[in-house]
Design a protein around this motif. Structure first.
Motif, mmCIF file in Angstrom:
data_model
loop_
_atom_site.group_PDB
_atom_site.id
_atom_site.type_symbol
_atom_site.label_atom_id
_atom_site.label_comp_id
_atom_site.label_asym_id
_atom_site.label_seq_id
_atom_site.Cartn_x
_atom_site.Cartn_y
_atom_site.Cartn_z
ATOM 1 N N MET A 139 -7.848 -17.300 -32.513
ATOM 2 C CA MET A 139 -7.528 -18.644 -32.941
ATOM 3 C C MET A 139 -7.440 -18.737 -34.463
ATOM 4 O O MET A 139 -6.539 -19.376 -34.995
ATOM 5 C CB MET A 139 -8.589 -19.612 -32.412
ATOM 6 N N ILE A 140 -8.363 -18.077 -35.148
ATOM 7 C CA ILE A 140 -8.360 -18.075 -36.611
ATOM 8 C C ILE A 140 -7.082 -17.397 -37.128
ATOM 9 O O ILE A 140 -6.501 -17.831 -38.112
ATOM 10 C CB ILE A 140 -9.617 -17.346 -37.157
ATOM 11 N N GLU A 141 -6.652 -16.340 -36.427
ATOM 12 C CA GLU A 141 -5.439 -15.636 -36.848
ATOM 13 C C GLU A 141 -4.226 -16.569 -36.806
ATOM 14 O O GLU A 141 -3.373 -16.533 -37.688
ATOM 15 C CB GLU A 141 -5.186 -14.432 -35.949
ATOM 16 N N GLY A 142 -4.139 -17.388 -35.776
ATOM 17 C CA GLY A 142 -3.033 -18.336 -35.667
ATOM 18 C C GLY A 142 -3.049 -19.368 -36.773
ATOM 19 O O GLY A 142 -2.009 -19.722 -37.334
ATOM 20 N N ILE A 143 -4.233 -19.842 -37.119
ATOM 21 C CA ILE A 143 -4.361 -20.815 -38.205
ATOM 22 C C ILE A 143 -3.983 -20.188 -39.536
ATOM 23 O O ILE A 143 -3.239 -20.777 -40.326
ATOM 24 C CB ILE A 143 -5.798 -21.391 -38.249
ATOM 25 N N LEU A 144 -4.475 -18.962 -39.777
ATOM 26 C CA LEU A 144 -4.145 -18.271 -41.034
ATOM 27 C C LEU A 144 -2.657 -17.945 -41.124
ATOM 28 O O LEU A 144 -2.057 -18.044 -42.196
ATOM 29 C CB LEU A 144 -4.981 -17.000 -41.172
ATOM 30 N N GLU A 145 -2.068 -17.569 -39.995
ATOM 31 C CA GLU A 145 -0.636 -17.281 -39.997
ATOM 32 C C GLU A 145 0.169 -18.541 -40.303
ATOM 33 O O GLU A 145 1.123 -18.513 -41.089
ATOM 34 C CB GLU A 145 -0.211 -16.710 -38.655
ATOM 35 N N GLY A 146 -0.217 -19.652 -39.709
ATOM 36 C CA GLY A 146 0.464 -20.918 -39.986
ATOM 37 C C GLY A 146 0.303 -21.336 -41.438
ATOM 38 O O GLY A 146 1.250 -21.819 -42.065
ATOM 39 N N PHE A 147 -0.889 -21.133 -41.989
ATOM 40 C CA PHE A 147 -1.136 -21.465 -43.394
ATOM 41 C C PHE A 147 -0.290 -20.580 -44.309
ATOM 42 O O PHE A 147 0.321 -21.065 -45.267
ATOM 43 C CB PHE A 147 -2.622 -21.303 -43.728
ATOM 44 N N ALA A 148 -0.232 -19.278 -44.010
ATOM 45 C CA ALA A 148 0.556 -18.352 -44.830
ATOM 46 C C ALA A 148 2.042 -18.703 -44.772
ATOM 47 O O ALA A 148 2.744 -18.651 -45.791
ATOM 48 C CB ALA A 148 0.332 -16.917 -44.362
ATOM 49 N N ARG A 149 2.529 -19.074 -43.592
ATOM 50 C CA ARG A 149 3.937 -19.476 -43.473
ATOM 51 C C ARG A 149 4.211 -20.746 -44.272
ATOM 52 O O ARG A 149 5.261 -20.879 -44.892
ATOM 53 C CB ARG A 149 4.315 -19.692 -42.014
ATOM 54 N N SER A 150 3.279 -21.677 -44.251
ATOM 55 C CA SER A 150 3.448 -22.924 -45.009
ATOM 56 C C SER A 150 3.495 -22.662 -46.500
ATOM 57 O O SER A 150 4.319 -23.223 -47.222
ATOM 58 C CB SER A 150 2.314 -23.899 -44.691
ATOM 59 N N VAL A 151 2.600 -21.800 -46.974
ATOM 60 C CA VAL A 151 2.578 -21.453 -48.397
ATOM 61 C C VAL A 151 3.871 -20.744 -48.785
ATOM 62 O O VAL A 151 4.473 -21.033 -49.822
ATOM 63 C CB VAL A 151 1.340 -20.592 -48.736
ATOM 64 N N GLY A 152 4.337 -19.820 -47.943
ATOM 65 C CA GLY A 152 5.595 -19.116 -48.214
ATOM 66 C C GLY A 152 6.784 -20.052 -48.250
ATOM 67 O O GLY A 152 7.661 -19.935 -49.106
ATOM 68 N N TRP A 153 6.829 -20.991 -47.311
ATOM 69 C CA TRP A 153 7.909 -21.973 -47.282
ATOM 70 C C TRP A 153 7.899 -22.808 -48.556
ATOM 71 O O TRP A 153 8.945 -23.038 -49.175
ATOM 72 C CB TRP A 153 7.749 -22.870 -46.058
ATOM 73 N N PHE A 154 6.718 -23.268 -48.962
ATOM 74 C CA PHE A 154 6.589 -24.094 -50.161
ATOM 75 C C PHE A 154 7.010 -23.321 -51.410
ATOM 76 O O PHE A 154 7.784 -23.825 -52.238
ATOM 77 C CB PHE A 154 5.151 -24.596 -50.311
ATOM 78 N N LEU A 155 6.523 -22.094 -51.557
ATOM 79 C CA LEU A 155 6.883 -21.292 -52.733
ATOM 80 C C LEU A 155 8.376 -20.979 -52.761
ATOM 81 O O LEU A 155 8.994 -20.965 -53.824
ATOM 82 C CB LEU A 155 6.065 -20.007 -52.766
ATOM 83 N N GLY A 156 8.959 -20.742 -51.603
ATOM 84 C CA GLY A 156 10.400 -20.492 -51.538
ATOM 85 C C GLY A 156 11.204 -21.685 -52.011
ATOM 86 O O GLY A 156 12.193 -21.536 -52.736
ATOM 87 N N HIS A 157 10.786 -22.876 -51.648
ATOM 88 C CA HIS A 157 11.492 -24.071 -52.088
ATOM 89 C C HIS A 157 11.268 -24.354 -53.567
ATOM 90 O O HIS A 157 12.170 -24.841 -54.250
ATOM 91 C CB HIS A 157 11.078 -25.278 -51.242
ATOM 92 N N VAL A 158 10.086 -24.049 -54.081
ATOM 93 C CA VAL A 158 9.825 -24.230 -55.514
ATOM 94 C C VAL A 158 10.692 -23.276 -56.325
ATOM 95 O O VAL A 158 11.312 -23.672 -57.315
ATOM 96 C CB VAL A 158 8.329 -24.039 -55.829
ATOM 97 N N VAL A 159 10.751 -22.012 -55.917
ATOM 98 C CA VAL A 159 11.575 -21.029 -56.635
ATOM 99 C C VAL A 159 13.043 -21.426 -56.566
ATOM 100 O O VAL A 159 13.768 -21.351 -57.565
ATOM 101 C CB VAL A 159 11.340 -19.611 -56.065
ATOM 102 N N SER A 160 13.506 -21.864 -55.414
ATOM 103 C CA SER A 160 14.887 -22.306 -55.265
ATOM 104 C C SER A 160 15.172 -23.499 -56.176
ATOM 105 O O SER A 160 16.232 -23.560 -56.814
ATOM 106 C CB SER A 160 15.160 -22.687 -53.811
#
Length: 83
Positions: free
Chosen positions: A1-22
């Protein structure tokens, strides 16, 4: 369960950073590079920006103008910092 939460958090951070860089490259960089490219090419480039519905498609002119703007911003920041 923790792995799923961490994966979702990492994807959210990646999405946010991708949009900031863009945003920085294609909005701020274009804003900085546009006047220089217009002066160097005597107004020939870059042409009008084309907008489409849905996913934004950037032309090669816009990409080069944006990259030049980012390069100018980085060069200016390094110059000011090392001065």
């Amino acid at each position: 369960m923790i792995e799923g939460i961490l994966e979702g958090f990492a994807r959210s951070v990646g999405w946010f950073l991708g949009h900031v860089v863009s945003f920085v490259i294609f909005r701020v960089g274009y804003f900085i590079g546009w006047p220089l490219v217009k002066c160097l090419t005597l107004g020939a480039y870059p042409g009008k920006r084309r907008y489409q519905y849905g996913e934004r498609q950037y032309t090669q002119e816009e990409l080069w103008t944006s990259c030049l703007g980012v390069l100018i911003a980085i060069t200016l920041a390094v110059y000011i910092y090392t001065r």
